[in-house]
Design an enzyme around this catalytic site. Structure first.
Site, PDB file in Angstrom:
ATOM      1  N   THR A   3       0.925  -1.255   0.034  1.00  0.00           N
ATOM      2  CA  THR A   3       0.036   0.072   0.106  1.00  0.00           C
ATOM      3  C   THR A   3       0.793   1.327  -0.079  1.00  0.00           C
ATOM      4  O   THR A   3       2.005   1.018   0.500  1.00  0.00           O
ATOM      5  CB  THR A   3      -0.827   0.067   1.066  1.00  0.00           C
ATOM      6  OG1 THR A   3      -1.865  -1.084   1.136  1.00  0.00           O
ATOM      7  CG2 THR A   3      -1.599   1.167   1.544  1.00  0.00           C
ATOM      8  N   ARG A  55     -14.784  -6.080  -0.078  1.00  0.00           N
ATOM      9  CA  ARG A  55     -14.297  -5.708   1.163  1.00  0.00           C
ATOM     10  C   ARG A  55     -13.385  -4.588   0.978  1.00  0.00           C
ATOM     11  O   ARG A  55     -12.872  -4.194   0.171  1.00  0.00           O
ATOM     12  CB  ARG A  55     -13.161  -6.958   1.527  1.00  0.00           C
ATOM     13  CG  ARG A  55     -12.325  -6.420   2.700  1.00  0.00           C
ATOM     14  CD  ARG A  55     -10.978  -6.002   2.545  1.00  0.00           C
ATOM     15  NE  ARG A  55     -10.162  -5.830   3.575  1.00  0.00           N
ATOM     16  CZ  ARG A  55      -9.159  -5.022   3.703  1.00  0.00           C
ATOM     17  NH1 ARG A  55      -8.491  -4.319   2.557  1.00  0.00           N
ATOM     18  NH2 ARG A  55      -8.356  -5.032   5.070  1.00  0.00           N
ATOM     19  N   VAL A  56     -13.764  -3.604   2.137  1.00  0.00           N
ATOM     20  CA  VAL A  56     -12.941  -2.326   2.170  1.00  0.00           C
ATOM     21  C   VAL A  56     -12.208  -2.303   3.394  1.00  0.00           C
ATOM     22  O   VAL A  56     -12.614  -2.455   4.402  1.00  0.00           O
ATOM     23  CB  VAL A  56     -14.054  -1.128   2.254  1.00  0.00           C
ATOM     24  CG1 VAL A  56     -13.354   0.336   2.303  1.00  0.00           C
ATOM     25  CG2 VAL A  56     -14.914  -1.117   0.999  1.00  0.00           C
ATOM     26  N   GLY A  57     -11.044  -1.930   3.157  1.00  0.00           N
ATOM     27  CA  GLY A  57     -10.013  -1.769   4.464  1.00  0.00           C
ATOM     28  C   GLY A  57      -9.916  -0.171   4.954  1.00  0.00           C
ATOM     29  O   GLY A  57     -10.908   0.234   4.974  1.00  0.00           O
ATOM     30  N   ASP A  58      -8.910  -0.047   5.677  1.00  0.00           N
ATOM     31  CA  ASP A  58      -8.839   1.147   6.399  1.00  0.00           C
ATOM     32  C   ASP A  58      -8.238   2.324   5.364  1.00  0.00           C
ATOM     33  O   ASP A  58      -8.732   3.428   5.802  1.00  0.00           O
ATOM     34  CB  ASP A  58      -7.567   1.048   7.369  1.00  0.00           C
ATOM     35  CG  ASP A  58      -6.188   0.586   6.524  1.00  0.00           C
ATOM     36  OD1 ASP A  58      -6.189  -0.378   6.187  1.00  0.00           O
ATOM     37  OD2 ASP A  58      -5.345   1.469   6.680  1.00  0.00           O
ATOM     38  N   HIS A 105      -2.778  -4.382   8.179  1.00  0.00           N
ATOM     39  CA  HIS A 105      -3.656  -5.412   8.411  1.00  0.00           C
ATOM     40  C   HIS A 105      -5.222  -4.080   8.703  1.00  0.00           C
ATOM     41  O   HIS A 105      -5.354  -3.632   9.692  1.00  0.00           O
ATOM     42  CB  HIS A 105      -3.725  -6.122   9.506  1.00  0.00           C
ATOM     43  CG  HIS A 105      -4.860  -7.122   9.505  1.00  0.00           C
ATOM     44  ND1 HIS A 105      -5.011  -8.140  10.477  1.00  0.00           N
ATOM     45  CD2 HIS A 105      -5.734  -7.483   8.579  1.00  0.00           C
ATOM     46  CE1 HIS A 105      -6.133  -8.671  10.153  1.00  0.00           C
ATOM     47  NE2 HIS A 105      -6.792  -8.175   9.059  1.00  0.00           N
ATOM     48  N   GLY A 106      -6.015  -3.915   7.808  1.00  0.00           N
ATOM     49  CA  GLY A 106      -6.679  -2.745   7.734  1.00  0.00           C
ATOM     50  C   GLY A 106      -7.975  -3.040   8.677  1.00  0.00           C
ATOM     51  O   GLY A 106      -8.377  -2.023   9.513  1.00  0.00           O
TER      52      GLY A 106
HETATM   53  N1  ASP Z   1      -4.247  -1.425   4.943  1.00  0.00           N
HETATM   54  C1  ASP Z   1      -4.277  -1.999   3.510  1.00  0.00           C
HETATM   55  C2  ASP Z   1      -5.994  -2.812   3.583  1.00  0.00           C
HETATM   56  O1  ASP Z   1      -6.239  -3.363   4.935  1.00  0.00           O
HETATM   57  C3  ASP Z   1      -3.537  -3.169   3.236  1.00  0.00           C
HETATM   58  C4  ASP Z   1      -2.275  -2.747   3.427  1.00  0.00           C
HETATM   59  O2  ASP Z   1      -1.888  -1.311   3.791  1.00  0.00           O
HETATM   60  O3  ASP Z   1      -1.042  -3.494   3.115  1.00  0.00           O
HETATM   61  O4  ASP Z   1      -6.703  -2.730   2.803  1.00  0.00           O
END
Ligand code: ASP
Length: 302
Positions: free
Chosen positions: A172, A200-203, A225-226
């Site tokens: 990322t 799926r939507v992360g942070d 880890h989002g």
């Molecule tokens: N934070 C991102 C997500 O969970 C992934 C990452 O930063 O590697 O979508």
């Protein structure tokens, strides 16, 4: 005597494993370090010639989205159905303006679409087909999903059938900056986690989790880890810690400590504080990064 604020900059290319293509899929360290260095050099040039923090973080993010080394834009990881779904967000610390997109499949540079959401939509977050429709309205052309998929990510997908993917994939990208007017901005862009469930939507596109900027607090971009990052609203947490008087580095370290202790999360953050100091912290083995030091030089590390 009037003192002009010195510019400051920090960039990340994702928290994750060290050089370990076998399990992380990240590929070797060197191109990631070079990639963040290249993006930092371009953004730094812009800041030093009087450009805005907002323009600098968008420039850095779009360069990294176009760099196939990173899990953002071209080169993003694939979902479990074999497509790319992109998330990105942007925040302007001067106005608290914010724009974000999630689950976008047909845009080359989601950070440019996030900027359009901020400046032209009247909303903060647009997703999926709605975000794509808005992209066409503002003149951002459709970009085929296949052209976002690199041979490396396709091979990684093909090799991973039946294997449980790591929670933290890495790659990322994010950028935070302060400009000569003392304004802060932050940007984050990602393809999310490898083999994520479609939708799926992360942070990364969540304001307060993946990205936060307030001139009175700090500019922050998260990675890792989002899901745990969302639970502790990591970017806002770190910005608030700067607001209580901690340095950017201290606040970053404390935010990552809380992420691990309270949510068993793995990740990293980059921070620029209102006095123009850059900081970072991570609890993963590595985080590709570039930052401006007190002498105004750009440093890079993985
Ligand atoms: N934070 C991102 C997500 O969970 C992934 C990452 O930063 O590697 O979508």
């Amino acid at each position: 005597m009037i003192s002009i604020p010195a510019p400051a900059l920090a960039i990340h290319g994702g928290a994750g494993a060290l050089d370990d293509p076998g399990t992380s899929g990240l590929g070797p360290d060197a191109p990631r370090q070079e990639g963040v260095g290249r993006a930092a050099a371009a953004a730094w040039e812009l800041l030093r010639s009087g450009g805005s923090a907002l323009d600098a973080v968008v420039l850095a993010a779009s360069i990294l989205e176009d760099d196939p080394t990173f899990n953002a834009g071209t080169g993003a990881t694939l979902t479990r159905d074999g497509h790319v779904e992109l998330d990105a967000s942007l925040m302007d610390g001067a106005t608290l303006g914010a724009g974000a997109v999630a689950c976008v499949k047909d845009v080359r540079n989601p950070i440019l679409l996030a900027r359009a959401v901020m400046e032209r939509s009247g909303h903060v977050l647009l997703v999926a087909e709605g975000a794509s429709g808005f992209a066409r309205e503002v003149g951002i052309p459709a970009w085929p999903n296949d052209r976002l998929v690199t041979p490396h990510q396709r091979a990684r997908f093909d090799a991973a059938r039946g294997v449980k993917p790591p929670a933290v994939g890495g790659g990322t990208i994010g950028a935070v900056a302060r400009d000569r007017n003392g304004h802060l901005a932050a940007a984050t862009s990602t393809g999310g986690t490898f083999l994520k469930r479609p939708g799926r939507v992360g942070d990364s596109p969540i304001i307060g989790a993946g990205t936060y900027a307030d001139d009175r607090l700090a500019a922050v971009s998260s990675t890792g880890h989002g899901e745990p990052i969302i639970r502790v609203t990591l970017a806002r947490l770190v910005a608030d810690l700067v607001g209580t008087g901690r340095s950017a580095s201290d606040a970053a370290a404390e935010g990552i400590r809380i992420l691990g202790a309270r949510a068993a999360g793995q990740g990293g953050v980059i921070v620029v504080g209102p006095a123009g100091e850059a900081g970072f912290a991570f609890n993963t083995p590595a985080m590709a990064r570039a930052w401006s030091d007190a002498s105004g030089a750009i440093r890079t590390a993985v």
